[in-house]
Scaffold this motif. Structure first.
Motif, PDB file in Angstrom:
ATOM      1  N   SER A  58      51.292  23.014 101.630  1.00  0.00           N
ATOM      2  CA  SER A  58      52.176  23.468 102.799  1.00  0.00           C
ATOM      3  C   SER A  58      53.173  24.447 101.825  1.00  0.00           C
ATOM      4  CB  SER A  58      53.207  22.000 102.898  1.00  0.00           C
ATOM      5  OG  SER A  58      54.279  22.468 103.703  1.00  0.00           O
ATOM      6  N   ASP A  59      53.226  25.583 102.340  1.00  0.00           N
ATOM      7  CA  ASP A  59      53.875  26.493 101.701  1.00  0.00           C
ATOM      8  C   ASP A  59      54.360  27.683 102.539  1.00  0.00           C
ATOM      9  OD1 ASP A  59      55.478  28.197  99.660  1.00  0.00           O
ATOM     10  OD2 ASP A  59      53.548  29.094  98.822  1.00  0.00           O
ATOM     11  N   PHE A  60      55.069  27.272 103.658  1.00  0.00           N
ATOM     12  CA  PHE A  60      55.271  28.313 104.657  1.00  0.00           C
ATOM     13  C   PHE A  60      56.626  28.002 105.468  1.00  0.00           C
ATOM     14  CE2 PHE A  60      54.390  31.271 108.315  1.00  0.00           C
ATOM     15  CZ  PHE A  60      54.772  32.459 107.733  1.00  0.00           C
ATOM     16  N   ILE A 117      63.221  26.442 101.826  1.00  0.00           N
ATOM     17  CA  ILE A 117      62.168  26.717 102.629  1.00  0.00           C
ATOM     18  C   ILE A 117      60.987  26.942 101.826  1.00  0.00           C
ATOM     19  CG2 ILE A 117      63.276  27.321 104.606  1.00  0.00           C
ATOM     20  CD1 ILE A 117      62.608  29.924 104.350  1.00  0.00           C
ATOM     21  N   ASP A 118      61.333  27.626 100.655  1.00  0.00           N
ATOM     22  CA  ASP A 118      60.213  28.029  99.647  1.00  0.00           C
ATOM     23  C   ASP A 118      60.335  27.524  98.159  1.00  0.00           C
ATOM     24  OD1 ASP A 118      57.752  29.298  98.507  1.00  0.00           O
ATOM     25  OD2 ASP A 118      58.870  31.376  98.871  1.00  0.00           O
ATOM     26  N   ASP A 119      59.825  26.444  97.985  1.00  0.00           N
ATOM     27  CA  ASP A 119      58.884  25.599  98.820  1.00  0.00           C
ATOM     28  C   ASP A 119      59.067  24.123  98.733  1.00  0.00           C
ATOM     29  OD1 ASP A 119      56.941  24.592 100.306  1.00  0.00           O
ATOM     30  OD2 ASP A 119      55.321  24.719  98.851  1.00  0.00           O
ATOM     31  N   GLY A 120      60.814  24.125  98.680  1.00  0.00           N
ATOM     32  CA  GLY A 120      61.014  22.451  98.665  1.00  0.00           C
ATOM     33  C   GLY A 120      60.312  21.927  99.971  1.00  0.00           C
ATOM     34  N   ASP A 180      60.922  32.862 111.725  1.00  0.00           N
ATOM     35  CA  ASP A 180      62.368  33.151 111.092  1.00  0.00           C
ATOM     36  C   ASP A 180      62.233  33.071 109.491  1.00  0.00           C
ATOM     37  OD1 ASP A 180      62.119  30.497 110.917  1.00  0.00           O
ATOM     38  OD2 ASP A 180      64.080  30.187 111.777  1.00  0.00           O
ATOM     39  N   TYR A 181      60.876  32.632 109.094  1.00  0.00           N
ATOM     40  CA  TYR A 181      60.791  32.212 107.719  1.00  0.00           C
ATOM     41  C   TYR A 181      61.187  33.551 106.633  1.00  0.00           C
ATOM     42  CZ  TYR A 181      58.088  30.843 103.337  1.00  0.00           C
ATOM     43  OH  TYR A 181      57.546  30.421 101.997  1.00  0.00           O
ATOM     44  N   PHE A 182      60.719  34.768 107.198  1.00  0.00           N
ATOM     45  CA  PHE A 182      61.138  35.706 106.356  1.00  0.00           C
ATOM     46  C   PHE A 182      62.416  36.605 106.512  1.00  0.00           C
ATOM     47  CE2 PHE A 182      56.473  35.755 106.074  1.00  0.00           C
ATOM     48  CZ  PHE A 182      56.221  35.635 104.735  1.00  0.00           C
ATOM     49  N   GLY A 238      52.733  21.028  97.501  1.00  0.00           N
ATOM     50  CA  GLY A 238      53.475  22.606  97.602  1.00  0.00           C
ATOM     51  C   GLY A 238      53.621  22.825  95.994  1.00  0.00           C
ATOM     52  N   HIS A 239      54.575  24.007  96.224  1.00  0.00           N
ATOM     53  CA  HIS A 239      54.914  24.256  94.650  1.00  0.00           C
ATOM     54  C   HIS A 239      56.202  24.037  94.247  1.00  0.00           C
ATOM     55  CE1 HIS A 239      56.853  28.251  95.739  1.00  0.00           C
ATOM     56  NE2 HIS A 239      56.042  28.554  96.858  1.00  0.00           N
ATOM     57  N   LEU A 240      56.503  23.670  93.106  1.00  0.00           N
ATOM     58  CA  LEU A 240      58.021  23.224  92.746  1.00  0.00           C
ATOM     59  C   LEU A 240      58.764  24.354  92.183  1.00  0.00           C
ATOM     60  CD1 LEU A 240      59.586  20.566  92.188  1.00  0.00           C
ATOM     61  CD2 LEU A 240      58.377  20.464  90.010  1.00  0.00           C
ATOM     62  N   ASN A 283      55.100  27.205  88.633  1.00  0.00           N
ATOM     63  CA  ASN A 283      55.044  28.626  88.839  1.00  0.00           C
ATOM     64  C   ASN A 283      54.138  29.247  89.646  1.00  0.00           C
ATOM     65  OD1 ASN A 283      55.593  31.292  88.452  1.00  0.00           O
ATOM     66  ND2 ASN A 283      55.427  31.354  86.051  1.00  0.00           N
ATOM     67  N   GLU A 284      54.164  29.095  91.168  1.00  0.00           N
ATOM     68  CA  GLU A 284      53.296  29.974  92.094  1.00  0.00           C
ATOM     69  C   GLU A 284      53.807  31.265  92.235  1.00  0.00           C
ATOM     70  OE1 GLU A 284      52.703  31.446  95.967  1.00  0.00           O
ATOM     71  OE2 GLU A 284      54.552  30.899  95.220  1.00  0.00           O
ATOM     72  N   GLU A 285      55.263  31.303  92.356  1.00  0.00           N
ATOM     73  CA  GLU A 285      55.720  32.536  92.608  1.00  0.00           C
ATOM     74  C   GLU A 285      55.300  33.783  91.630  1.00  0.00           C
ATOM     75  OE1 GLU A 285      57.047  33.316  95.308  1.00  0.00           O
ATOM     76  OE2 GLU A 285      58.013  31.350  95.938  1.00  0.00           O
ATOM     77  N   GLN A 286      55.323  33.519  90.383  1.00  0.00           N
ATOM     78  CA  GLN A 286      54.900  34.650  89.350  1.00  0.00           C
ATOM     79  C   GLN A 286      53.273  34.751  89.318  1.00  0.00           C
ATOM     80  OE1 GLN A 286      57.640  34.419  86.227  1.00  0.00           O
ATOM     81  NE2 GLN A 286      59.470  33.820  87.653  1.00  0.00           N
TER      82      GLN A 286
HETATM   83 ZN   LIG Z   1      56.060  29.836  98.286  1.00  0.00          ZN
END
Ligand SMILES: [Zn+2]
Length: 478
Positions: free
Chosen positions: A360-362, A298-301, A426-428, A286-288, A332-335
């Motif tokens: 796993s990132d959802f 949830i994103d993305d612990g 409900d993720y979003f 996943g992304h740290l 740094n997945e988010e940026q």
């Molecule tokens: Zn994510």
């Protein structure tokens, strides 16, 4: 094709060879997993399903680190946490690989309606936004969608603040995100071309909380940069109601965000080293990094915890699986997938030994479908994996899986991938907000995810043959 003249016997041999090749092509020649391995996977699945390990890992990350935006002090603490946690979980090898990217800082952020009905608005800067020059006062120009904004003549807005009010729709698979997110990612460029001084968007989220959703926006090299922020959904409704009255609406916006040089973070990698093919990898992770507003549960612990727990449970077996199970916590997945790109670059020459992967990132919703992107002759193996997943409520999907955002660079390099689709209804509601916290995670659902990842990773690491990964498929599928 070249024409061949062959004697009769040779042509009969050619026909037999062609028949054999056809058999390979339809998959009947790919060996399958044996029953003992499948029942071992079923035991692992049941053990994982009742394990609290992932929840303990996630509780630790959100409590001891919390927000960990790329380039922040939280990022640095997250890397140290991940390294120590992998070691504590008994991974055979823990590696840090550097990832360098520009650091973005959030500053002060306020907004208010100045006229005709003065009141405060709840906003947050979009990731990557520049600052306003002090408090910016300007009339609001409302557009229902990004397309509506794009349709007006360039230069026609004359310093106004664009307000885009499109509302994201709720779907189990998150399909509403792709439809709505362009307003966030490219709204500032479009608005600047029209002459706007800033852009405000309705949050890309499905909730009605008075909490704005951040997320990455981008600029274009040849277009003037303007500040960009998201209104919480109730504030977007409020502003839309004011606009509806037909009188000019003036807003004051102040953002203090800025870019500040380069920062080096790390992909943190934990390996459960394989017994007979240790140089071949099954890649999960996943992304740290997270955004800075919540604790990134949830994103993305969740994705980090699910895959770390899956690796750790497999690592506790008496005998390691044949191949190495590699858990990558991407930086740094988010940026902009910085960690994923760095991973691919660092492992370019051995990408053909990454036999399959899944990210796993959802969030932490239960997994309900398993899709793949493998060669046709490996579909029999995928069916076997699905059989072991099915008691978890997982059904077979198609053979067109994406693998997850951080696997995009690897997929483009030719790696076979799979997606374990989570229920994201409900993720979003919480995504990229201050509400992304541990209480949103259902421990039973989290354990169901671990069970599914454990089955996927273990059986992939034991599978005879391969899933079709090869080198040199650059951009073949995009
Ligand atoms: Zn994510």
């Amino acid at each position: 094709m070249r024409r061949l003249v062959l004697p009769r016997i040779a042509s009969a041999a050619l026909i037999i060879a062609a028949l054999l090749l056809t058999a390979v092509g339809t998959g009947s020649a790919q060996p399958l997993l044996d029953d003992a391995t499948l029942s071992q996977a079923a035991s692992l699945r049941d053990e994982a399903r009742s394990s609290e390990l992932a929840y303990e890992i996630l509780e630790s990350l959100t409590t001891e680190v919390g927000p960990r935006m790329a380039g922040s002090s939280g990022d640095e603490r997250a890397v140290a946490w991940a390294q120590a946690k992998f070691e504590q979980l008994g991974f055979d090898r823990v590696t840090l690989e550097p990832v360098t990217f520009p650091a973005w800082r959030r500053g002060r952020e306020t907004a208010r309606v100045v006229a005709p009905f003065p009141q405060p608005l709840v906003v947050t800067a979009l990731g990557g936004s520049i600052a306003t020059d002090g408090e910016l006062h300007a009339p609001v120009a409302h557009f229902a969608t990004l397309d509506e904004l794009a349709a007006i003549p360039d230069g026609s807005l004359d310093g106004q603040i664009v307000f885009i009010s499109n509302r994201m729709k709720r779907f189990r698979d998150g399909a509403g995100y792709g439809q709505a997110v362009a307003a966030r990612s490219s709204g500032a460029v479009t608005a600047a071309k029209k002459g706007a001084s800033a852009i405000l968007i309705r949050s890309i989220g499905t909730d009605q909380d008075r909490l704005p959703h951040t997320g990455l926006m981008s600029y274009a090299l040849d277009v003037r940069r303007i500040p960009a922020a998201a209104l919480s959904n109730p504030d977007a409704d409020l502003l839309a109601n004011m606009v509806k009255r037909g009188r000019p609406v003036e807003v004051a916006l102040e953002l203090g965000s800025y870019w500040e040089g380069d920062y080096t973070s790390y992909n943190v990698i934990g390996d459960i080293v394989g017994s007979t093919q240790p140089e071949e990898y099954v890649l999960i992770g996943g992304h740290l990094d997270s955004w800075d507003l919540g604790t990134g549960a949830i994103d993305d612990g969740a994705g980090c915890a699910i895959t770390m727990a899956a690796g750790a449970l497999i690592g506790r077996l008496d005998a390691a699986p044949r191949r190495t199970i590699r858990v990558v916590l991407y930086a740094n997945e988010e940026q902009g997938l910085h960690g994923a790109r760095a991973y691919r670059q660092a492992h370019a020459t051995e990408m053909d030994r990454h036999i399959i992967g899944a990210e796993s990132d959802f969030g932490a919703g239960p997994i309900y479908r398993f899709s793949s992107r493998v060669k046709p002759s490996a579909l029999g193996l995928i069916d076997q994996l699905t059989q072991v997943l099915s008691p978890l409520g997982v059904v077979r999907g198609d053979n067109n899986a994406s693998g997850g955002p951080d696997l995009i660079p690897m997929r483009q390099a030719g790696m076979a991938v799979a997606t374990l689709h989570q229920d994201g209804t409900d993720y979003f509601d919480y995504h990229h907000t201050a509400n992304d916290t541990l209480d949103k995670v259902n421990p039973e659902h989290l354990a169901q995810n671990v069970a599914a990842y454990t089955v996927f990773a273990f059986l992939s690491a034991m599978a005879p043959g391969d899933f079709g990964t090869r080198l040199g498929l650059e951009n073949a599928d995009d």
